[in-house]
Design a protein around this motif. Structure first.
Motif, PDB file in Angstrom:
ATOM      1  N   ALA A   1      -9.265   2.641 -12.844  1.00 53.66           N
ATOM      2  CA  ALA A   1      -8.149   2.129 -12.039  1.00 53.66           C
ATOM      3  C   ALA A   1      -8.710   1.688 -10.689  1.00 53.66           C
ATOM      4  O   ALA A   1      -9.422   2.447 -10.032  1.00 53.66           O
ATOM      5  CB  ALA A   1      -7.083   3.202 -11.844  1.00 53.66           C
ATOM      6  N   VAL A   2      -8.409   0.453 -10.321  1.00 49.87           N
ATOM      7  CA  VAL A   2      -8.924  -0.115  -9.079  1.00 49.87           C
ATOM      8  C   VAL A   2      -7.739  -0.413  -8.159  1.00 49.87           C
ATOM      9  O   VAL A   2      -6.791  -1.109  -8.563  1.00 49.87           O
ATOM     10  CB  VAL A   2      -9.724  -1.403  -9.335  1.00 49.87           C
ATOM     11  CG1 VAL A   2     -10.303  -1.935  -8.034  1.00 49.87           C
ATOM     12  CG2 VAL A   2     -10.829  -1.149 -10.357  1.00 49.87           C
ATOM     13  N   ALA A   3      -7.780   0.116  -6.943  1.00 50.08           N
ATOM     14  CA  ALA A   3      -6.741  -0.148  -5.940  1.00 50.08           C
ATOM     15  C   ALA A   3      -7.283  -1.175  -4.945  1.00 50.08           C
ATOM     16  O   ALA A   3      -8.318  -0.951  -4.320  1.00 50.08           O
ATOM     17  CB  ALA A   3      -6.337   1.138  -5.221  1.00 50.08           C
ATOM     18  N   VAL A   4      -6.584  -2.290  -4.830  1.00 51.11           N
ATOM     19  CA  VAL A   4      -7.044  -3.404  -4.000  1.00 51.11           C
ATOM     20  C   VAL A   4      -6.042  -3.617  -2.865  1.00 51.11           C
ATOM     21  O   VAL A   4      -4.863  -3.863  -3.125  1.00 51.11           O
ATOM     22  CB  VAL A   4      -7.177  -4.694  -4.829  1.00 51.11           C
ATOM     23  CG1 VAL A   4      -7.683  -5.837  -3.961  1.00 51.11           C
ATOM     24  CG2 VAL A   4      -8.089  -4.472  -6.025  1.00 51.11           C
ATOM     25  N   PRO A   5      -6.475  -3.524  -1.608  1.00 46.79           N
ATOM     26  CA  PRO A   5      -5.539  -3.795  -0.499  1.00 46.79           C
ATOM     27  C   PRO A   5      -5.248  -5.282  -0.369  1.00 46.79           C
ATOM     28  O   PRO A   5      -6.145  -6.120  -0.503  1.00 46.79           O
ATOM     29  CB  PRO A   5      -6.283  -3.273   0.722  1.00 46.79           C
ATOM     30  CG  PRO A   5      -7.736  -3.365   0.349  1.00 46.79           C
ATOM     31  CD  PRO A   5      -7.810  -3.133  -1.136  1.00 46.79           C
ATOM     32  N   ILE A   6      -3.973  -5.611  -0.163  1.00 45.57           N
ATOM     33  CA  ILE A   6      -3.560  -6.983   0.153  1.00 45.57           C
ATOM     34  C   ILE A   6      -3.085  -6.953   1.596  1.00 45.57           C
ATOM     35  O   ILE A   6      -1.992  -6.502   1.905  1.00 45.57           O
ATOM     36  CB  ILE A   6      -2.448  -7.457  -0.796  1.00 45.57           C
ATOM     37  CG1 ILE A   6      -2.960  -7.464  -2.241  1.00 45.57           C
ATOM     38  CG2 ILE A   6      -1.962  -8.849  -0.413  1.00 45.57           C
ATOM     39  CD1 ILE A   6      -1.923  -7.895  -3.261  1.00 45.57           C
ATOM     40  N   ARG A   7      -3.955  -7.414   2.481  1.00 43.03           N
ATOM     41  CA  ARG A   7      -3.723  -7.250   3.921  1.00 43.03           C
ATOM     42  C   ARG A   7      -2.882  -8.406   4.463  1.00 43.03           C
ATOM     43  O   ARG A   7      -3.377  -9.250   5.221  1.00 43.03           O
ATOM     44  CB  ARG A   7      -5.055  -7.158   4.648  1.00 43.03           C
ATOM     45  CG  ARG A   7      -5.966  -6.046   4.118  1.00 43.03           C
ATOM     46  CD  ARG A   7      -7.315  -6.064   4.819  1.00 43.03           C
ATOM     47  NE  ARG A   7      -8.217  -5.048   4.315  1.00 43.03           N
ATOM     48  CZ  ARG A   7      -9.068  -5.230   3.318  1.00 43.03           C
ATOM     49  NH1 ARG A   7      -9.113  -6.412   2.714  1.00 43.03           N
ATOM     50  NH2 ARG A   7      -9.868  -4.270   2.919  1.00 43.03           N
TER      51      ARG A   7
ATOM     52  N   PRO B   1       2.512  -4.135   4.280  1.00 42.18           N
ATOM     53  CA  PRO B   1       1.462  -3.463   3.507  1.00 42.18           C
ATOM     54  C   PRO B   1       1.727  -3.551   2.007  1.00 42.18           C
ATOM     55  O   PRO B   1       2.805  -3.216   1.526  1.00 42.18           O
ATOM     56  CB  PRO B   1       1.547  -2.015   4.005  1.00 42.18           C
ATOM     57  CG  PRO B   1       2.217  -2.096   5.336  1.00 42.18           C
ATOM     58  CD  PRO B   1       3.161  -3.245   5.252  1.00 42.18           C
ATOM     59  N   THR B   2       0.713  -4.002   1.275  1.00 46.96           N
ATOM     60  CA  THR B   2       0.826  -4.194  -0.167  1.00 46.96           C
ATOM     61  C   THR B   2      -0.481  -3.779  -0.825  1.00 46.96           C
ATOM     62  O   THR B   2      -1.557  -3.978  -0.250  1.00 46.96           O
ATOM     63  CB  THR B   2       1.121  -5.673  -0.501  1.00 46.96           C
ATOM     64  OG1 THR B   2       2.273  -6.101   0.236  1.00 46.96           O
ATOM     65  CG2 THR B   2       1.410  -5.861  -1.979  1.00 46.96           C
ATOM     66  N   VAL B   3      -0.398  -3.177  -2.015  1.00 49.20           N
ATOM     67  CA  VAL B   3      -1.591  -2.753  -2.755  1.00 49.20           C
ATOM     68  C   VAL B   3      -1.449  -3.182  -4.208  1.00 49.20           C
ATOM     69  O   VAL B   3      -0.381  -3.033  -4.815  1.00 49.20           O
ATOM     70  CB  VAL B   3      -1.793  -1.217  -2.670  1.00 49.20           C
ATOM     71  CG1 VAL B   3      -2.864  -0.752  -3.649  1.00 49.20           C
ATOM     72  CG2 VAL B   3      -2.179  -0.810  -1.260  1.00 49.20           C
ATOM     73  N   LEU B   4      -2.539  -3.720  -4.740  1.00 50.92           N
ATOM     74  CA  LEU B   4      -2.606  -4.137  -6.143  1.00 50.92           C
ATOM     75  C   LEU B   4      -3.423  -3.097  -6.904  1.00 50.92           C
ATOM     76  O   LEU B   4      -4.553  -2.786  -6.521  1.00 50.92           O
ATOM     77  CB  LEU B   4      -3.262  -5.518  -6.242  1.00 50.92           C
ATOM     78  CG  LEU B   4      -3.570  -6.064  -7.633  1.00 50.92           C
ATOM     79  CD1 LEU B   4      -2.285  -6.371  -8.381  1.00 50.92           C
ATOM     80  CD2 LEU B   4      -4.430  -7.316  -7.526  1.00 50.92           C
ATOM     81  N   VAL B   5      -2.852  -2.538  -7.967  1.00 51.42           N
ATOM     82  CA  VAL B   5      -3.554  -1.560  -8.816  1.00 51.42           C
ATOM     83  C   VAL B   5      -3.805  -2.207 -10.171  1.00 51.42           C
ATOM     84  O   VAL B   5      -2.861  -2.641 -10.841  1.00 51.42           O
ATOM     85  CB  VAL B   5      -2.739  -0.262  -8.966  1.00 51.42           C
ATOM     86  CG1 VAL B   5      -3.468   0.701  -9.902  1.00 51.42           C
ATOM     87  CG2 VAL B   5      -2.519   0.391  -7.609  1.00 51.42           C
ATOM     88  N   VAL B   6      -5.074  -2.277 -10.563  1.00 51.68           N
ATOM     89  CA  VAL B   6      -5.471  -2.944 -11.800  1.00 51.68           C
ATOM     90  C   VAL B   6      -6.274  -1.967 -12.654  1.00 51.68           C
ATOM     91  O   VAL B   6      -7.180  -1.287 -12.148  1.00 51.68           O
ATOM     92  CB  VAL B   6      -6.320  -4.200 -11.507  1.00 51.68           C
ATOM     93  CG1 VAL B   6      -6.753  -4.869 -12.803  1.00 51.68           C
ATOM     94  CG2 VAL B   6      -5.535  -5.174 -10.649  1.00 51.68           C
TER      95      VAL B   6
END
Length: 522
Positions: free
Chosen positions: A267-273, A279-284
């Motif tokens: 599981a990868v958590a990617v910040p979307i700044r 504040p938004t985070v993408l989890v793939v």
């Protein structure tokens, strides 16, 4: 190829065969098949070395699907297989079971005796190992076989490098196309949910992820999953819960390490700044086994996608804000012109008419002047209501809700009720009283539609420092004597609970006037 030995021709054919494709999985399979054909081996395999000095992939030849299923899990790199990982170099054995590092075979594994192992190097770094067993006619692998396989492995390293470079360029092209499509799809004015849905779809397409989730900070300041994508999207909450620490770090703007899941997935958590979007985070969820050797590049491209998505979200929000600002500025200009020009001229006209009124001797003319002055007063009040509406920034104002509710009954009544407001409706009426007024207005309009059969209905709301008044006037059949009150009784109760009063009187020449007055400060 005349003049070449049969071994040389076989090697050239093998190199040509494994170079005929650029898809990495097919290239790896062709390498194993070519090595088996070149040496006469019954079984062959290519083990791809993972990040932890184990085998992250194991491509076989000579064992069918049923046989692989019967053997069980693929080897991880123990025994003789692990020996070549830690000591890369050719290894040729007549009886592999007799070697001290031999680990034995699992149940249902086919018998194997002779063995030849050769490392496959990409740019001088061990990418994997070629394993060949059971030379034809139970013979041993020869030194000539070893030389041929080493030459094949050397060429295989170049072919693998080309295939990986091609796969990487294709992945980068896919990511760039997805980012471009996302930027085009994020139209100005898109809601938060619409925008995050587009981000989730784009991330799922390019990452081929079974589970994608997009988290956004809600009004309460807590992150929540607002969009999910993928064939296993129902697992989004579970994946986010397991990766909770990484998600918190991503919300803080960091780039956390991947979090291991079941079945070797990550599981990868990617910040979307996005500064304007919030504040938004993408989890793939990624499966490194599906894209061999692509994990590092995928992580980099996911981070780049997050940065590009943030720019696209901020751009869409900035364009929407600019359009909204233009609308607000235009409304302010119109409201200012109405107040400074139109109202002042109408007021001056009314004063002039009233000045003329004292000089008129004819009662008919005087009555017409009085009527005209009254119409001008009504017009001024309507324009002031329009000015208040234009200056109202939000769509949830009481004035807007009253107008919207009146328009709802256009289909029921057959016409749109006229709405007039005066005073600080949006700022002087508390929210709870506003809710009661809307409920009372709905009841009054419903009664008029069901029982009065009017040709016109007028809704008037006025507010001052002491009270707010709702007046609904219709020109219908009126209230018959002795009728049973049900909705009206509810209205009277509602008015009493608010400390106000409800009056119901006949209108002239016909119809009914409903007046609800409620104090605004209790």
């Amino acid at each position: 190829m005349e003049g070449l030995s049969s071994d040389a021709r076989a090697l050239l054919n093998a190199v040509a065969a494994m170079s005929s494709d650029l898809e990495l999985d097919k290239v790896l399979r062709r390498i194993v098949e070519s090595a088996c054909e070149l040496t006469g081996a019954q079984f062959g395999a290519l083990g791809v070395i993972g990040d932890h000095d184990d085998l992250s992939a194991f491509i076989t030849h000579g064992v069918d699907d049923a046989g692989r299923a019967a053997i069980g899990d693929a080897p991880r790199g123990r025994g003789i297989l692990g020996l070549l990982i830690h000591h890369p170099g050719p290894l040729r054995l007549a009886h592999l079971q007799e070697h001290p590092a031999s680990f034995g075979f699992p149940a249902n594994h086919p018998p194997m005796t002779s063995f030849l192992g050769v490392p496959v190097l990409v740019r001088g770094v061990a990418y994997g190992n070629l394993y060949l067993t059971e030379k034809a006619d139970r013979a041993e692998f020869t030194e000539q076989d070893q030389m041929l396989v080493e030459a094949l492995a050397s060429a295989a390293g170049v072919v693998v490098q080309n295939a990986r470079a091609y796969a990487l360029s294709e992945r980068q092209r896919t990511w760039l196309e997805a980012t471009s499509r996302l930027d085009q799809a994020l139209r100005p004015g898109a809601s938060v949910h619409e925008a995050l849905d587009l981000v989730a779809v784009a991330a799922r397409i390019v990452s081929r992820s079974p589970t994608v989730a997009v988290l956004h900070t809600g009004p309460d300041g807590k992150p929540a999953v607002l969009s999910t994508e993928g064939r296993e999207a129902e697992r989004a909450d579970e994946v986010v819960t397991i990766a909770a620490d990484a998600v918190r770090a991503a919300f803080a703007g960091d780039r956390p390490d991947p979090v291991p899941l079941a079945d070797e997935r990550l599981a990868v958590a990617v910040p979307i700044r996005a500064e304007l979007f919030g504040p938004t985070v993408l989890v793939v969820e990624l499966d490194p086994r599906q894209e061999r050797g692509m994990l590092s590049s995928d992580l980099d491209m996911l981070a780049s996608f997050g940065d590009q998505a943030s720019l696209a979200l901020d751009r869409a929000r900035a364009v929407a804000d600019r359009e909204q600002l233009a609308i607000v500025s235009d409304r302010d200009r119109i409201a200012r012109d109405l107040h400074d020009l139109v109202i002042q001229r109408l007021f001056a006209t009314g004063l002039q008419l009233q000045g003329v009124r004292g000089q008129v001797l004819s009662p008919v003319v005087a009555e017409r002047i009085d009527s005209t002055v009254a119409d001008l007063d009504t017009t001024i009040r309507d324009i002031r209501s329009t000015i208040f509406a234009l200056q109202q920034r939000g769509s949830t104002s009481l004035r807007a809700q009253v107008t919207g509710l009146a328009l709802e009954y256009e289909r029921v009544l057959g016409f749109a009720p006229a709405v007039r407001t005066s005073g600080p409706i949006d700022t002087g009426v508390p929210d709870d009283i506003g809710d009661h007024l809307l409920a009372a207005l709905r009841e009054a309009l419903s009664n008029a539609a069901r029982h009065a059969h009017p040709a016109t209905v007028t809704v008037e709301i006025s507010c001052d420092a002491r009270e707010v008044t709702l007046v609904v006037t219709d020109d219908g059949v009126g209230i018959p004597a002795g009728c049973r009150e049900s909705g009206l009784r509810n209205l009277r109760t509602r008015a009493a609970d608010l400390g106000g009063q409800l009056d119901l009187v006949p209108a002239q020449p016909r119809g009914t006037i409903l007046r609800l007055a409620v104090p605004v400060a209790r």
